[in-house]
Design a protein around this motif. Structure first.
Motif, short mmCIF file in Angstrom:
data_model
loop_
_atom_site.label_atom_id
_atom_site.label_comp_id
_atom_site.label_asym_id
_atom_site.label_seq_id
_atom_site.Cartn_x
_atom_site.Cartn_y
_atom_site.Cartn_z
N VAL A 218 0.89 -1.15 0.00
CA VAL A 218 0.00 0.00 0.00
C VAL A 218 0.93 1.20 0.00
N THR A 219 0.87 1.99 -1.07
CA THR A 219 1.89 3.02 -1.23
C THR A 219 1.35 4.29 -1.90
N ALA A 220 2.00 5.38 -1.59
CA ALA A 220 1.79 6.65 -2.28
C ALA A 220 3.04 6.98 -3.10
N ASP A 221 3.94 6.00 -3.24
CA ASP A 221 5.22 6.17 -3.94
C ASP A 221 5.05 6.01 -5.44
N PHE A 222 4.35 6.97 -6.04
CA PHE A 222 4.16 6.99 -7.49
C PHE A 222 3.85 8.42 -7.89
N SER A 223 4.13 8.73 -9.14
CA SER A 223 3.82 10.07 -9.62
C SER A 223 2.41 10.09 -10.21
N LYS A 224 1.79 11.25 -10.16
CA LYS A 224 0.48 11.38 -10.78
C LYS A 224 0.56 11.12 -12.28
N GLU A 225 1.69 11.43 -12.89
CA GLU A 225 1.86 11.21 -14.32
C GLU A 225 1.74 9.72 -14.66
N ILE A 226 2.35 8.87 -13.82
CA ILE A 226 2.26 7.42 -14.07
C ILE A 226 0.82 6.96 -13.88
N LEU A 227 0.14 7.47 -12.86
CA LEU A 227 -1.25 7.13 -12.64
C LEU A 227 -2.09 7.56 -13.83
N TYR A 228 -1.92 8.79 -14.29
CA TYR A 228 -2.68 9.30 -15.43
C TYR A 228 -2.35 8.51 -16.70
N ASP A 229 -1.07 8.20 -16.91
CA ASP A 229 -0.66 7.42 -18.09
C ASP A 229 -1.32 6.04 -18.09
N THR A 230 -1.43 5.46 -16.92
CA THR A 230 -2.06 4.14 -16.81
C THR A 230 -3.54 4.23 -17.19
N ILE A 231 -4.23 5.22 -16.68
CA ILE A 231 -5.64 5.40 -17.02
C ILE A 231 -5.79 5.68 -18.51
N MET A 232 -4.94 6.55 -19.05
CA MET A 232 -5.01 6.90 -20.47
C MET A 232 -4.70 5.69 -21.36
N TYR A 233 -3.86 4.78 -20.89
CA TYR A 233 -3.54 3.57 -21.65
C TYR A 233 -4.82 2.83 -22.01
N TYR A 234 -5.72 2.68 -21.05
CA TYR A 234 -6.97 1.96 -21.30
C TYR A 234 -7.91 2.78 -22.19
N GLN A 235 -7.93 4.08 -22.03
CA GLN A 235 -8.75 4.91 -22.91
C GLN A 235 -8.22 4.85 -24.34
N ASP A 236 -6.90 4.83 -24.50
CA ASP A 236 -6.30 4.71 -25.83
C ASP A 236 -6.61 3.36 -26.46
N LEU A 237 -6.56 2.29 -25.66
CA LEU A 237 -6.91 0.96 -26.18
C LEU A 237 -8.32 0.95 -26.76
N PHE A 238 -9.24 1.60 -26.05
CA PHE A 238 -10.62 1.65 -26.53
C PHE A 238 -10.72 2.46 -27.82
N ARG A 239 -10.03 3.59 -27.87
CA ARG A 239 -10.08 4.44 -29.07
C ARG A 239 -9.52 3.71 -30.29
N GLU A 240 -8.46 2.94 -30.08
CA GLU A 240 -7.80 2.26 -31.20
C GLU A 240 -8.64 1.11 -31.75
N LYS A 241 -9.25 0.31 -30.86
CA LYS A 241 -10.01 -0.86 -31.29
C LYS A 241 -11.23 -1.06 -30.40
N PRO A 242 -12.23 -0.21 -30.54
CA PRO A 242 -13.39 -0.30 -29.64
C PRO A 242 -14.11 -1.64 -29.72
N GLU A 243 -14.08 -2.27 -30.89
CA GLU A 243 -14.78 -3.55 -31.04
C GLU A 243 -14.10 -4.69 -30.28
N GLU A 244 -12.84 -4.51 -29.93
CA GLU A 244 -12.09 -5.55 -29.21
C GLU A 244 -11.95 -5.27 -27.72
#
Length: 122
Positions: free
Chosen positions: A87-113
Motif C-alpha cells: 500500500v503506497t503513495a510512492d508513485f507520480s500522478k503522471e504514471i497514474l494518469y498514463d495508466t488510465i489513459m492507456y486503457y482509454q487509448d486501447l478503446f479508441r484504437e479498437k473499440p470492437e475488441e
C-alpha cells in the motif's frame, strides 16, 4: 457512491489489472504478471478493463473517497513483485494518469475488441 452497473467485485477486478499495469510502468513488475492476471480474472467472467467512458476526473473522484486515502494522500495497492503487494503513495500522478489513459487509448484504437480482448486473442 456506487459503481454504476458494476458490482463491487467487478470494479475491484478491473482495478487489479490496472494496478498490475501501473506496477509494470513503475518498473516493479514484469508484464507477464499483468497478462496472467487478465487471463485468470477473465476465466472467472470478471471485467479486466475499466469502463471506456470513465474520464481521468471520474477515476480521481472515485479514488479520492477510497478507504486507503490518508490525510488527503491517495495510496494504492501495487505490486513490487508477484505476491509482494504494497500500500503506497510512492508513485507520480503522471504514471497514474498514463495508466488510465492507456486503457482509454486501447478503446479508441479498437473499440470492437476492448471488452472481448482475451476472447478474441484465444
Amino acid at each position: 457512491m456506487g459503481y454504476g452497473q458494476w458490482l463491487h467485485g467487478e470494479a475491484v477486478a478491473a482495478g487489479m489489472v490496472m494496478a498490475c499495469e501501473m506496477s509494470v510502468r513503475l518498473g516493479w513488475l514484469d508484464e507477464s504478471v499483468t497478462k496472467r492476471t487478465e487471463k485468470l480474472l477473465a476465466r472467472a467472467s470478471l471485467p479486466i478493463r475499466p469502463p471506456p467512458s470513465m474520464a481521468i476526473e471520474e477515476f480521481m473522484t472515485y479514488m479520492s473517497v477510497d478507504k486507503k486515502v490518508e490525510s488527503g494522500v491517495l495510496k494504492l495497492i501495487l505490486l513490487k513483485g508477484l505476491g509482494d503487494a504494497v500500500v503506497t503513495a510512492d508513485f507520480s500522478k503522471e504514471i497514474l494518469y498514463d495508466t488510465i489513459m492507456y486503457y482509454q487509448d486501447l478503446f479508441r484504437e479498437k473499440p470492437e475488441e476492448y471488452d472481448n480482448y482475451l476472447i478474441l486473442k484465444s
